[in-house]
Design an enzyme around this catalytic site. Structure first.
Site, mmCIF file in Angstrom:
data_model
loop_
_atom_site.group_PDB
_atom_site.id
_atom_site.type_symbol
_atom_site.label_atom_id
_atom_site.label_comp_id
_atom_site.label_asym_id
_atom_site.label_seq_id
_atom_site.Cartn_x
_atom_site.Cartn_y
_atom_site.Cartn_z
ATOM 1 N N ASP A 1 -2.558 -1.475 9.869
ATOM 2 C CA ASP A 1 -2.812 -1.358 8.433
ATOM 3 C C ASP A 1 -3.614 -2.535 7.872
ATOM 4 O OD1 ASP A 1 -1.544 1.094 7.944
ATOM 5 O OD2 ASP A 1 0.421 0.138 7.784
ATOM 6 N N LYS B 1 0.849 -1.208 0.000
ATOM 7 C CA LYS B 1 0.000 0.000 0.000
ATOM 8 C C LYS B 1 0.873 1.242 0.000
ATOM 9 C CE LYS B 1 0.883 1.299 4.439
ATOM 10 N NZ LYS B 1 1.497 2.588 4.858
#
Length: 295
Positions: A145, A8
């Site tokens: 996350d 990401k």
């Protein structure tokens, strides 16, 4: 089962004060990208949960253990899982092989991406059929996350990362250039050096969400922001060099991801992204042309 674990980048990262649990309160737009680890996951009958990452704090193992522990809380649904009744959790183990491509300590969520992939894979292998939002809630017990990467696509992440909201990006997948400065950035040290923003301050994340809803590429590029970038640059001047090199090579909206050390910038198309990345690699920087992934 073989599954890709996508890294990401943070298009924005707003850092607020410390929460009672010791974590900073965050607001961030998170985007998965095409750079990925590959996981091969098999269930075993010996009850053990193992992986070959070599990390002491292996999030893959933690994800499998957390998910397996949830099964006892879902006994009423077990007949729908195709699982083995109340002894399922004690009987079924997991073997995880990871082919790493996402650099560690780069702010790309590599360990979290692997953990999210484990949760999604086991949800299928164990026939749990949990919806992604529920699986994301379980992921919050693994790492900050993980929920965003379980959900996939463009995500608004809030709290310490446990609150996630699916966003719609009207522009389609975007072309990025990623650069790894080659230094390991300590999340703890960077957050400790960061000056938290005031709660009533203007939020770059709000601007990014508005730009994404409008589908305006120029506004998306202009809205990129990361409150951790300045303290990370002070700790690691190599990050500043990478940011400058990426801008000089022609990328726009150049920003650090997460707590560093990797940085990224936008390119108008794939050919430009490949050219910029090749130029940076020629100059000795590790770089990849990548795209965002909306699903």
């Amino acid at each position: 089962m073989k599954i890709e674990a996508y890294a990401k980048v943070n298009f924005t990262l707003d850092v607020y004060g410390t929460r009672p649990d010791g974590y900073h309160a965050l607001r961030s737009v998170v985007m998965p990208i095409s750079l990925a680890d590959t996981l091969e996951i098999e269930t075993t009958a010996d009850g053990s949960i193992t992986s070959d990452t070599g990390y002491d704090d292996d999030l893959c193992v933690k994800a499998a253990r957390v998910l397996r522990s949830q099964i006892s809380n879902l006994k009423s649904q077990i007949s729908d899982f195709g699982a083995q009744g109340s002894d399922f959790g004690a009987q079924v183990g997991v073997s995880i092989h990871v082919t790493k491509r996402i650099p560690a300590g780069g702010g790309l969520g590599g360990g979290s991406a692997d953990a999210a992939a484990v949760l999604r894979a086991l949800n299928e292998l164990w026939e749990l059929e949990l919806p992604l939002p529920e699986l994301a809630e379980i992921g919050a017990q693994v790492g900050s996350d993980v929920p965003a990467l379980v959900l996939g696509g463009a995500v608004l992440m809030e709290g310490r990362g446990e609150r996630v909201q699916d966003l719609r990006l009207k522009t389609g997948d975007l072309n990025l250039v990623l650069v790894n400065p080659g230094v390991h950035s300590s999340t703890r040290e960077v957050y400790a050096a960061c000056r938290a923003r005031e709660k009533d301050a203007s939020s770059p994340t709000d601007a990014m969400v508005a730009a994404m809803k409008a589908g305006d590429f120029a506004q998306i590029v202009a809205a990129t922001s990361n409150d951790l970038q300045a303290p990370a640059v002070k700790l690691h001047p190599e990050i500043a060099d990478a940011l400058t090199s990426l801008r000089t090579a022609g990328a726009t909206g150049v920003t650090m991801s997460g707590s560093g050390s990797c940085v990224f910038g936008f390119a108008p198309d794939s050919a430009t992204a490949e050219r910029i990345s090749a130029d940076l690699n020629f100059r000795g920087l590790q770089s990849w042309p990548v795209t965002t992934r909306l699903s």
